[in-house]
Design a protein around this motif. Structure first.
Motif, PDB file in Angstrom:
ATOM      1  N   VAL A 107       0.769  -0.653   0.082  1.00 57.85           N
ATOM      2  CA  VAL A 107      -0.165   0.338  -0.580  1.00 57.85           C
ATOM      3  C   VAL A 107       0.816   1.574   0.045  1.00 57.85           C
ATOM      4  CG1 VAL A 107      -1.946  -0.953   0.881  1.00 57.85           C
ATOM      5  CG2 VAL A 107      -0.246   0.073   2.733  1.00 57.85           C
ATOM      6  N   HIS A 108      -0.124   2.383  -0.417  1.00 59.16           N
ATOM      7  CA  HIS A 108       0.529   3.274  -0.403  1.00 59.16           C
ATOM      8  C   HIS A 108       1.016   4.081   1.323  1.00 59.16           C
ATOM      9  CE1 HIS A 108       2.137   6.890  -1.610  1.00 59.16           C
ATOM     10  NE2 HIS A 108       2.548   7.474  -2.987  1.00 59.16           N
ATOM     11  N   PRO A 109       2.662   4.419   1.151  1.00 58.48           N
ATOM     12  CA  PRO A 109       2.886   4.586   2.688  1.00 58.48           C
ATOM     13  C   PRO A 109       1.835   6.228   3.334  1.00 58.48           C
ATOM     14  CG  PRO A 109       4.808   5.210   1.604  1.00 58.48           C
ATOM     15  CD  PRO A 109       3.298   4.421   0.546  1.00 58.48           C
ATOM     16  N   ALA A 110       1.765   7.236   2.274  1.00 60.99           N
ATOM     17  CA  ALA A 110       1.428   9.158   2.105  1.00 60.99           C
ATOM     18  C   ALA A 110      -0.024   8.789   2.038  1.00 60.99           C
ATOM     19  CB  ALA A 110       2.100   9.614   1.153  1.00 60.99           C
ATOM     20  N   TYR A 111      -0.679   7.451   2.075  1.00 57.01           N
ATOM     21  CA  TYR A 111      -2.233   8.298   2.027  1.00 57.01           C
ATOM     22  C   TYR A 111      -2.802   7.340   2.492  1.00 57.01           C
ATOM     23  CZ  TYR A 111      -6.458   9.190   0.138  1.00 57.01           C
ATOM     24  OH  TYR A 111      -7.784   9.405  -0.090  1.00 57.01           O
ATOM     25  N   THR A 112      -3.615   6.219   3.274  1.00 62.15           N
ATOM     26  CA  THR A 112      -4.613   5.650   3.681  1.00 62.15           C
ATOM     27  C   THR A 112      -5.970   5.955   3.822  1.00 62.15           C
ATOM     28  OG1 THR A 112      -5.318   6.897   5.882  1.00 62.15           O
ATOM     29  CG2 THR A 112      -2.847   5.589   5.934  1.00 62.15           C
ATOM     30  N   GLY A 113      -6.393   6.343   2.586  1.00 64.74           N
ATOM     31  CA  GLY A 113      -7.726   6.781   2.470  1.00 64.74           C
ATOM     32  C   GLY A 113      -8.378   5.848   1.598  1.00 64.74           C
ATOM     33  N   VAL A 114      -9.424   6.182   1.229  1.00 65.12           N
ATOM     34  CA  VAL A 114      -9.791   5.971  -0.134  1.00 65.12           C
ATOM     35  C   VAL A 114     -10.635   6.659  -0.755  1.00 65.12           C
ATOM     36  CG1 VAL A 114     -10.530   3.548   0.725  1.00 65.12           C
ATOM     37  CG2 VAL A 114     -12.696   5.265   0.489  1.00 65.12           C
ATOM     38  N   GLY A 115      -9.937   8.265  -1.093  1.00 65.36           N
ATOM     39  CA  GLY A 115     -11.562   9.067  -1.469  1.00 65.36           C
ATOM     40  C   GLY A 115     -11.504  10.127  -1.283  1.00 65.36           C
ATOM     41  N   GLU A 116     -12.702   9.795   0.304  1.00 65.97           N
ATOM     42  CA  GLU A 116     -13.351   9.995   0.862  1.00 65.97           C
ATOM     43  C   GLU A 116     -13.349  11.670   1.194  1.00 65.97           C
ATOM     44  OE1 GLU A 116     -11.554   8.423   4.045  1.00 65.97           O
ATOM     45  OE2 GLU A 116     -11.167   8.028   1.780  1.00 65.97           O
ATOM     46  N   GLY A 117     -12.374  12.537   1.127  1.00 65.54           N
ATOM     47  CA  GLY A 117     -11.968  13.433   2.017  1.00 65.54           C
ATOM     48  C   GLY A 117     -11.798  14.320   1.152  1.00 65.54           C
ATOM     49  N   GLU A 118     -12.596  15.745   1.462  1.00 72.58           N
ATOM     50  CA  GLU A 118     -13.353  17.148  -0.070  1.00 72.58           C
ATOM     51  C   GLU A 118     -12.350  17.930   0.117  1.00 72.58           C
ATOM     52  OE1 GLU A 118     -16.540  18.470   0.761  1.00 72.58           O
ATOM     53  OE2 GLU A 118     -17.785  16.154   0.129  1.00 72.58           O
ATOM     54  N   GLY A 119     -11.515  18.745  -1.222  1.00 69.50           N
ATOM     55  CA  GLY A 119     -10.984  20.002  -0.422  1.00 69.50           C
ATOM     56  C   GLY A 119      -9.946  19.625  -1.619  1.00 69.50           C
ATOM     57  N   LYS A 120      -9.252  20.579  -2.393  1.00 66.99           N
ATOM     58  CA  LYS A 120      -8.371  20.419  -3.402  1.00 66.99           C
ATOM     59  C   LYS A 120      -6.957  19.416  -2.587  1.00 66.99           C
ATOM     60  CE  LYS A 120      -4.279  22.496  -5.586  1.00 66.99           C
ATOM     61  NZ  LYS A 120      -3.828  24.681  -5.969  1.00 66.99           N
ATOM     62  N   GLY A 121      -6.456  19.798  -1.196  1.00 64.64           N
ATOM     63  CA  GLY A 121      -5.150  18.944  -0.525  1.00 64.64           C
ATOM     64  C   GLY A 121      -5.182  17.323  -0.728  1.00 64.64           C
ATOM     65  N   GLU A 122      -7.048  16.968  -0.238  1.00 66.06           N
ATOM     66  CA  GLU A 122      -7.091  15.434   0.101  1.00 66.06           C
ATOM     67  C   GLU A 122      -7.220  14.931  -1.410  1.00 66.06           C
ATOM     68  OE1 GLU A 122      -8.696  12.221   0.765  1.00 66.06           O
ATOM     69  OE2 GLU A 122      -8.002  13.990   2.098  1.00 66.06           O
ATOM     70  N   ARG A 123      -8.116  15.813  -2.543  1.00 70.79           N
ATOM     71  CA  ARG A 123      -7.233  16.050  -4.117  1.00 70.79           C
ATOM     72  C   ARG A 123      -5.979  15.259  -4.348  1.00 70.79           C
ATOM     73  NH1 ARG A 123     -11.713  19.410  -4.632  1.00 70.79           N
ATOM     74  NH2 ARG A 123     -10.381  21.150  -5.636  1.00 70.79           N
ATOM     75  N   GLU A 124      -5.448  16.243  -3.816  1.00 67.06           N
ATOM     76  CA  GLU A 124      -3.701  16.152  -4.350  1.00 67.06           C
ATOM     77  C   GLU A 124      -2.709  15.031  -3.784  1.00 67.06           C
ATOM     78  OE1 GLU A 124      -2.621  19.700  -4.217  1.00 67.06           O
ATOM     79  OE2 GLU A 124      -3.542  20.772  -5.598  1.00 67.06           O
ATOM     80  N   ALA A 125      -3.430  14.714  -2.454  1.00 64.06           N
ATOM     81  CA  ALA A 125      -2.903  13.795  -1.282  1.00 64.06           C
ATOM     82  C   ALA A 125      -3.418  12.621  -1.867  1.00 64.06           C
ATOM     83  CB  ALA A 125      -3.193  14.375   0.036  1.00 64.06           C
ATOM     84  N   GLU A 126      -4.168  12.060  -2.801  1.00 62.14           N
ATOM     85  CA  GLU A 126      -4.618  10.789  -2.732  1.00 62.14           C
ATOM     86  C   GLU A 126      -4.075  10.189  -3.680  1.00 62.14           C
ATOM     87  OE1 GLU A 126      -8.469   8.268  -4.536  1.00 62.14           O
ATOM     88  OE2 GLU A 126      -8.402  10.434  -4.965  1.00 62.14           O
ATOM     89  N   ALA A 127      -3.354   8.833  -3.533  1.00 64.58           N
ATOM     90  CA  ALA A 127      -2.184   7.911  -4.228  1.00 64.58           C
ATOM     91  C   ALA A 127      -2.559   6.810  -3.738  1.00 64.58           C
ATOM     92  CB  ALA A 127      -1.000   8.511  -3.841  1.00 64.58           C
ATOM     93  N   TYR A 128      -2.322   5.480  -4.705  1.00 67.07           N
ATOM     94  CA  TYR A 128      -2.497   4.345  -4.391  1.00 67.07           C
ATOM     95  C   TYR A 128      -1.047   3.682  -5.354  1.00 67.07           C
ATOM     96  CZ  TYR A 128      -6.999   6.272  -3.489  1.00 67.07           C
ATOM     97  OH  TYR A 128      -7.900   6.038  -3.172  1.00 67.07           O
ATOM     98  N   VAL A 129      -0.769   2.395  -4.266  1.00 70.70           N
ATOM     99  CA  VAL A 129      -0.393   1.154  -5.181  1.00 70.70           C
ATOM    100  C   VAL A 129      -1.364   0.250  -6.152  1.00 70.70           C
ATOM    101  CG1 VAL A 129       1.726  -0.607  -5.542  1.00 70.70           C
ATOM    102  CG2 VAL A 129       1.630   1.166  -3.551  1.00 70.70           C
ATOM    103  N   ALA A 130      -0.703   0.034  -7.252  1.00 71.31           N
ATOM    104  CA  ALA A 130      -1.911  -0.426  -7.867  1.00 71.31           C
ATOM    105  C   ALA A 130      -1.700  -1.553  -8.694  1.00 71.31           C
ATOM    106  CB  ALA A 130      -2.358   0.424  -9.308  1.00 71.31           C
ATOM    107  N   SER A 131      -2.241  -2.746  -8.598  1.00 68.42           N
ATOM    108  CA  SER A 131      -2.090  -3.869  -9.541  1.00 68.42           C
ATOM    109  C   SER A 131      -3.025  -3.894 -10.968  1.00 68.42           C
ATOM    110  CB  SER A 131      -2.636  -5.430  -8.605  1.00 68.42           C
ATOM    111  OG  SER A 131      -1.910  -5.549  -8.127  1.00 68.42           O
TER     112      SER A 131
END
Length: 291
Positions: A107-131
């Motif tokens: 999993v990505h160490p810097a982000y623990t959510g699933v995109g449920e937050g609001e605001g520009k900061g939350e959108r920019e922070a959203e990050a995942y490892v992907a398969s």
């Protein structure tokens, strides 16, 4: 027509003793056979007048965004800006995006959510490892970081990356209970049974078991997605798990060197919803194609 026959392994003998009156699968198969045919379900009788074939969405790639929390903790509907952007961009190359969880995945160490937050900061922070699984190659491509900043380049990144774990099976069960209780209840039973069966057989290195968010088709719960082949199975019950796993392993042994996965016979026809790389008409044609 039986392609081949193998002596029935000990775990298959055990699985036949599991409540045959409850299992639609076992009722469809000859539980008293002396040998285990390679085409266990390939030659079994259909369980319904209207088969499941043709109900899997057409896609040529599946992108799974790794989350820290399991689907049981997901909101009913995703508000993730990244997921929405990836879904729209994915239409250009036939990719479907979803969230996935397993205690064994990175999993990505810097982000623990699933995109449920609001605001520009939350959108920019959203990050995942992907398969990523696709029809263009066997195995799984792992992308270390997917963000809004690089979502447009994901297709090229996948094409340039080297696939990993070419011989491993990846099983994902929809357990998104907040979206529909049938997925949470039946899907939860099935994924727990799969993990227990894989652990008991000692094949965790060969078979990965994960959970995913909504895949479409609540009424088909439990839904099990089988990659890298891209087969989608529906209406799976806990009691069906040992026999389905038997078939998966035999199918994988028989086709692990196949170059074109879309041409292979359907996996577990009584449960088969469709396959990655095929549209509805192609799925319906394949299910009735003589083997």
């Amino acid at each position: 027509m039986i392609l081949a026959a193998l002596p029935r392994p000990a775990y298959a003998q055990r699985s036949l003793a599991l409540s045959p009156t409850r299992s639609r699968l076992i009722r469809d198969c000859n539980a008293n056979a002396q040998y285990l045919p390679v085409r266990l379900f390939w030659s079994s009788f259909p369980r319904r007048q209207q088969p499941l074939a043709g109900t899997a969405p057409a896609h040529s790639a599946y992108v799974l965004l790794h989350t820290h929390a399991p689907p049981a903790a997901y909101p009913p509907r995703s508000k993730s800006p990244l997921w929405r952007a990836l879904t729209l961009k994915g239409r250009e190359w036939g990719a479907v995006a979803n969230f996935a969880w397993s205690p064994a995945q990175d999993v990505h160490p810097a982000y623990t959510g699933v995109g449920e937050g609001e605001g520009k900061g939350e959108r920019e922070a959203e990050a995942y490892v992907a398969s990523v699984f696709s029809t263009s190659r066997r195995g799984r491509v792992v992308v270390p970081e997917v963000t809004l900043a690089n979502v447009d380049a994901l297709r090229d990144a996948v094409a340039a990356a080297r696939a990993q774990e070419l011989d491993r099976l990846f099983l994902y069960v929809c357990t998104h209970g907040s979206r529909d209780c049938r997925c949470g209840d039946t899907g939860g039973e099935v994924v727990r049974a799969l993990r227990a069966e894989v652990a008991e057989r000692g094949i965790a290195r060969d078979v990965f078991v994960g959970e995913v968010a909504h895949v479409g088709g609540h009424k088909y719960a439990a839904n099990v997605l089988v990659y890298p082949y891209g087969d989608w199975l529906g209406t799976v019950q806990e009691v069906d798990v040992p026999r389905i796993l038997d078939e998966l392993l035999l199918f994988h042994d028989a086709h692990r060197s196949a170059d074109k996965l879309t041409d292979l016979p359907p996996l577990c026809p009584p449960f088969w919803r469709g396959r990655m790389g095929l549209d509805k008409d192609q799925q319906l044609a394949l299910i009735v194609k003589p083997v």
